[in-house]
Design a protein around this motif. Sequence first.
Motif, mmCIF file in Angstrom:
data_model
loop_
_atom_site.group_PDB
_atom_site.id
_atom_site.type_symbol
_atom_site.label_atom_id
_atom_site.label_comp_id
_atom_site.label_asym_id
_atom_site.label_seq_id
_atom_site.Cartn_x
_atom_site.Cartn_y
_atom_site.Cartn_z
ATOM 1 N N UNK A 235 -3.928 6.164 0.223
ATOM 2 C CA UNK A 235 -3.994 6.209 1.692
ATOM 3 C C UNK A 235 -2.453 6.073 2.404
ATOM 4 N N UNK A 236 -2.689 5.836 3.662
ATOM 5 C CA UNK A 236 -1.210 6.147 4.425
ATOM 6 C C UNK A 236 -0.239 4.708 4.004
ATOM 7 N N UNK A 237 -0.733 3.777 3.733
ATOM 8 C CA UNK A 237 -0.094 2.658 3.309
ATOM 9 C C UNK A 237 0.878 2.934 2.284
ATOM 10 N N UNK A 238 -0.022 3.328 1.068
ATOM 11 C CA UNK A 238 0.552 3.433 -0.215
ATOM 12 C C UNK A 238 1.596 4.780 -0.032
ATOM 13 N N UNK A 239 1.145 5.744 0.885
ATOM 14 C CA UNK A 239 2.288 6.789 0.829
ATOM 15 C C UNK A 239 3.402 6.439 1.605
ATOM 16 N N UNK A 240 3.587 5.385 2.574
ATOM 17 C CA UNK A 240 4.617 5.005 2.976
ATOM 18 C C UNK A 240 5.273 4.157 1.912
ATOM 19 N N UNK A 241 4.628 3.328 1.396
ATOM 20 C CA UNK A 241 5.276 2.533 0.260
ATOM 21 C C UNK A 241 5.997 3.270 -0.775
ATOM 22 N N UNK A 242 5.306 4.457 -0.942
ATOM 23 C CA UNK A 242 6.004 5.308 -2.282
ATOM 24 C C UNK A 242 7.310 5.802 -1.600
ATOM 25 N N UNK A 243 7.293 6.373 -0.310
ATOM 26 C CA UNK A 243 8.431 7.003 0.487
ATOM 27 C C UNK A 243 9.563 5.798 0.221
ATOM 28 N N UNK A 244 9.168 4.425 0.851
ATOM 29 C CA UNK A 244 10.185 3.568 1.117
ATOM 30 C C UNK A 244 10.682 3.207 -0.351
#
Length: 324
Positions: A235-244
């Motif tokens: 989901x978007x939260x995990x995508x953000x986490x991966x980018x950061x």
Amino acid sequence: MLPLCIACPEQELNLCFGVSIGCASVMVPPKLLAGCGGERYFKETEYWSYTETIESARRGSKEMLTSESQTNLETVPLYKYMSCPECDQTRQKWMKHILVKHQLFFASRKGFNDPFDCAIGNLSQISGTFLKRWAEESVDRLLPNHSETEKSDMIDKLMPVNTLEGIRRGLQDAVDKAGIACFSTVRDDILMWAHYADKHQGLCLEFDGSCNCKFFGVAQPVEHEDYTPILLHEDKEHQMRRVILTKSKHWSYEKEYRIFRPEKAEEYIDYPVAFLTGIIFGCRTSDNVRASVKQWVKEGNCRVAFFEARPKAAEFGLDIVRID
């Protein structure tokens, strides 16, 4: 990889598309995997092929995917290198906020020294042929009983480059708005003293990063890769986490941990001062800066141990010595 999701409300399904920067690839969402025996993705190299890639799908997930409700299982001292020049009012303000007001500054990634850090690459280089082949395969699998007209309409929705760019911009915007606090697990790295502590004239703060503290206990290690591997089923939260939490391998020496807060870029956030445990002065920190820091520690009622970095006599390195 960056996902493109187009919803089909009637069927309660999603079509997901992902791209690995530097190597175009597509991962099929879990609903396409029934009976396949594993996660699959398609890669455009010199040919079109299906490849079993369970291990690559898991790569880099580990602690990066830990939710903020989970914490580290061991005590991890976290160090924050900082400059505090007498002539820089902004830097002195940051230091006073930490020591007197007990607030940490959560930066925007836009102010980072690495332009690739937390940046999602341009997806427009993905070939039209590749997109069309993937769209056709995905639609056939997701909508096997629909008419050719319905399938064609869905393929058309997946094809435009501006659709991919819109998804990229949305995720990048969310990352840009996140506040990020950066730490390291090492306190004597001469490069970080040079880069982040004003050529050894600044200082290094020590925090208790153990699971005893909800604030610092959620700090997560930065992974180092050739690109940011965002998995399609996340989901978007995990995508953000991966980018950061992904950086170039060039930065692996920093042993970095990060805490991030959505929608908190460029904000000061309260932290529990009891978990500020030490202050290390650089080998070039002036007497005036030391005096100012000690005064702010007193004003803020911080209970810390003082150290200083001293150059080693027989090698390029630093000894951290207690001075109080």
